[in-house]
Design an enzyme around this catalytic site. Sequence first.
Site, PDB file in Angstrom:
ATOM      1  N   HIS A 103       7.048  -0.409  20.524  1.00  0.00           N
ATOM      2  CA  HIS A 103       7.565   0.075  21.812  1.00  0.00           C
ATOM      3  C   HIS A 103       8.974  -0.440  22.056  1.00  0.00           C
ATOM      4  O   HIS A 103       9.368  -1.494  21.546  1.00  0.00           O
ATOM      5  CB  HIS A 103       6.640  -0.333  22.959  1.00  0.00           C
ATOM      6  CG  HIS A 103       6.484  -1.804  23.169  1.00  0.00           C
ATOM      7  ND1 HIS A 103       7.258  -2.524  24.055  1.00  0.00           N
ATOM      8  CD2 HIS A 103       5.626  -2.701  22.617  1.00  0.00           C
ATOM      9  CE1 HIS A 103       6.876  -3.787  24.049  1.00  0.00           C
ATOM     10  NE2 HIS A 103       5.897  -3.932  23.176  1.00  0.00           N
TER      11      HIS A 103
ATOM     12  N   ASP B 262      10.257  -0.382  25.429  1.00  0.00           N
ATOM     13  CA  ASP B 262      10.379  -0.903  26.791  1.00  0.00           C
ATOM     14  C   ASP B 262      10.176  -2.409  26.759  1.00  0.00           C
ATOM     15  O   ASP B 262       9.580  -2.956  25.824  1.00  0.00           O
ATOM     16  CB  ASP B 262       9.370  -0.232  27.729  1.00  0.00           C
ATOM     17  CG  ASP B 262       7.926  -0.474  27.312  1.00  0.00           C
ATOM     18  OD1 ASP B 262       7.594  -0.176  26.152  1.00  0.00           O
ATOM     19  OD2 ASP B 262       7.127  -0.972  28.137  1.00  0.00           O
TER      20      ASP B 262
ATOM     21  N   ASP C 241       9.641  -8.609  21.045  1.00  0.00           N
ATOM     22  CA  ASP C 241       8.662  -7.783  21.748  1.00  0.00           C
ATOM     23  C   ASP C 241       9.349  -6.591  22.390  1.00  0.00           C
ATOM     24  O   ASP C 241       9.692  -6.629  23.555  1.00  0.00           O
ATOM     25  CB  ASP C 241       7.958  -8.643  22.807  1.00  0.00           C
ATOM     26  CG  ASP C 241       6.856  -7.902  23.532  1.00  0.00           C
ATOM     27  OD1 ASP C 241       6.307  -6.943  22.966  1.00  0.00           O
ATOM     28  OD2 ASP C 241       6.562  -8.275  24.677  1.00  0.00           O
TER      29      ASP C 241
ATOM     30  N   GLU D 150       4.695   0.486  27.184  1.00  0.00           N
ATOM     31  CA  GLU D 150       3.643  -0.439  26.768  1.00  0.00           C
ATOM     32  C   GLU D 150       3.460  -1.568  27.761  1.00  0.00           C
ATOM     33  O   GLU D 150       2.326  -1.974  28.057  1.00  0.00           O
ATOM     34  CB  GLU D 150       3.976  -1.006  25.381  1.00  0.00           C
ATOM     35  CG  GLU D 150       2.834  -1.776  24.727  1.00  0.00           C
ATOM     36  CD  GLU D 150       2.820  -3.257  25.090  1.00  0.00           C
ATOM     37  OE1 GLU D 150       1.803  -3.920  24.815  1.00  0.00           O
ATOM     38  OE2 GLU D 150       3.821  -3.754  25.665  1.00  0.00           O
ATOM     39  N   GLU D 151       4.544  -2.073  28.297  1.00  0.00           N
ATOM     40  CA  GLU D 151       4.469  -3.241  29.168  1.00  0.00           C
ATOM     41  C   GLU D 151       3.826  -2.937  30.524  1.00  0.00           C
ATOM     42  O   GLU D 151       3.431  -3.848  31.238  1.00  0.00           O
ATOM     43  CB  GLU D 151       5.863  -3.836  29.383  1.00  0.00           C
ATOM     44  CG  GLU D 151       6.558  -4.317  28.122  1.00  0.00           C
ATOM     45  CD  GLU D 151       5.914  -5.535  27.488  1.00  0.00           C
ATOM     46  OE1 GLU D 151       4.870  -5.983  27.998  1.00  0.00           O
ATOM     47  OE2 GLU D 151       6.448  -6.024  26.480  1.00  0.00           O
TER      48      GLU D 151
ATOM     49  N   ASP E  30       3.108  -6.084  17.000  1.00  0.00           N
ATOM     50  CA  ASP E  30       3.319  -6.461  18.394  1.00  0.00           C
ATOM     51  C   ASP E  30       2.365  -7.584  18.809  1.00  0.00           C
ATOM     52  O   ASP E  30       1.844  -7.580  19.916  1.00  0.00           O
ATOM     53  CB  ASP E  30       3.117  -5.228  19.288  1.00  0.00           C
ATOM     54  CG  ASP E  30       3.663  -5.423  20.696  1.00  0.00           C
ATOM     55  OD1 ASP E  30       4.491  -6.335  20.879  1.00  0.00           O
ATOM     56  OD2 ASP E  30       3.247  -4.686  21.600  1.00  0.00           O
TER      57      ASP E  30
ATOM     58  N   HIS F  65       8.069 -12.693  26.392  1.00  0.00           N
ATOM     59  CA  HIS F  65       8.000 -12.621  27.856  1.00  0.00           C
ATOM     60  C   HIS F  65       8.592 -13.858  28.525  1.00  0.00           C
ATOM     61  O   HIS F  65       8.476 -14.012  29.740  1.00  0.00           O
ATOM     62  CB  HIS F  65       6.568 -12.403  28.362  1.00  0.00           C
ATOM     63  CG  HIS F  65       6.005 -11.063  28.050  1.00  0.00           C
ATOM     64  ND1 HIS F  65       4.865 -10.571  28.651  1.00  0.00           N
ATOM     65  CD2 HIS F  65       6.414 -10.088  27.206  1.00  0.00           C
ATOM     66  CE1 HIS F  65       4.589  -9.361  28.187  1.00  0.00           C
ATOM     67  NE2 HIS F  65       5.518  -9.051  27.302  1.00  0.00           N
TER      68      HIS F  65
END
Length: 454
Positions: free
Chosen positions: A86, A88, A117, A151-152, A176, A426
């Site tokens: 992904h 995003d 990520d 995805e997030e 991921d 994150h």
Amino acid sequence: MNSDILKDKILEMQDEIIAAIQRNVRIESVRGEELPGAPYGKGPKAALDDLLSLGKEMGFQTGQAGDRVGWLEYGDGEEMVGVLGHVDVVPAGEGWKYPAYGAEIHDGVLYGRGVLDDKGPIIGAVFAMKAIRDLNLPIDRRIRILFGSDEECGSSCVKYYVENGYELPTIGFTPDAEFPAIFCEKGISNFTIASPILEKGNIEVESFNGGIAANSVPADCRLVVKGDLKVSPSDGVTVKKEDGKTIVEAAGRSSHGSRPEMGENAVIKLLLAVRENDFGGDFQKLVDFLLDKIGLETNGESLGIHYVDEETGETTLNMGKIRCDGKEFSFTLDIRYPKNADAEIVDDRIKNEVSGCSFEVRNHSNAPLLYIPKDSELVSKLMGVYAKETGDHRGAFAIGGGTYAKEFPNMVAFGPQFPGDPDVIHQPNECVEVEKLMKMIQILALAIYELAQK
């Protein structure tokens, strides 16, 4: 050997790979307001378009599904290897040493939101496919690199892809998570349980709030009542009087909802400190339920949902967020269960316990268990590549968390983080050593090549 040639080719393209990753990382692809042709906002759409443009420049077949998922493809044949990632990202947040969207390299380390990520890995997979093509290595299955843009925030992008009948991979992985292969992701049931407070009881509760998310152990909790309250001394619990009210606060320790035993639930901690009070009314029902049916347990035993499986672990239970304004209350339960659990029994038991207290289930969702046998072609090939390239022969493992892999059949998570590496995903200062990034891309390339052969 083809593997050595492929690895050398990846290293030859290092400057080109890093430049492509930097270009995409500099796009702030956090979900925003829906716009025409951009269902998740301009940032995710720009990152999606950037990767599609990269694929066109490389001469790959390209496609997209509703401006939500894009893909690049190479090869022929009915069967397809899928690599799902992904573009995003989560918001940058505070505390960055270098600009979150600067994609700067300092002392051999690439910094930026998304470098791990998941922009770095999925762009690395695109170059892995390019290396296989440029070397004209023989493959039996087509290769499709897919990249979503939501995805997030729930993976609605790939759900759209599946629900609208786009082609599903025969076999594949998502880079991921972490190495080596994750052969099982526990099933997940999430509940939001609520009730009005019609019977006020003996102590008037003005507010009771704790936690920030269903999938996180609450690190703090605050109870405000009118008048006096008995509070048992406890570490991390403080009491103060203010304007005729008693305010009790508890500090716990947060952890991910898939590992509640690693945290300390501040909500439960606070309730234990005030348990000797006779609240009465509907708030008392809440206190009794949370302490008698959950308490310090993190495995669901008192709710009758504790399963233990030697291969895939045991049930976990997290009470993650609670809100009460004196008129109604709501709280969340995050339940993750192993392979031998029965999802319907888990859900029915929660519903029965809730209805027995006159509470209601306001929201309920399920994510099915993912399980790919360790001796399957998929897991065997991935583990073989990883062991050969790292000398690390640890086995495939199960997790309580959920990844993109659940969106497609016959797919598992594989990489990009190596065992023992600090968890920067994150977090402020998300980063990756360039040397380690290139090693990861080499492993992804070898894995794609292995899966592309029958």
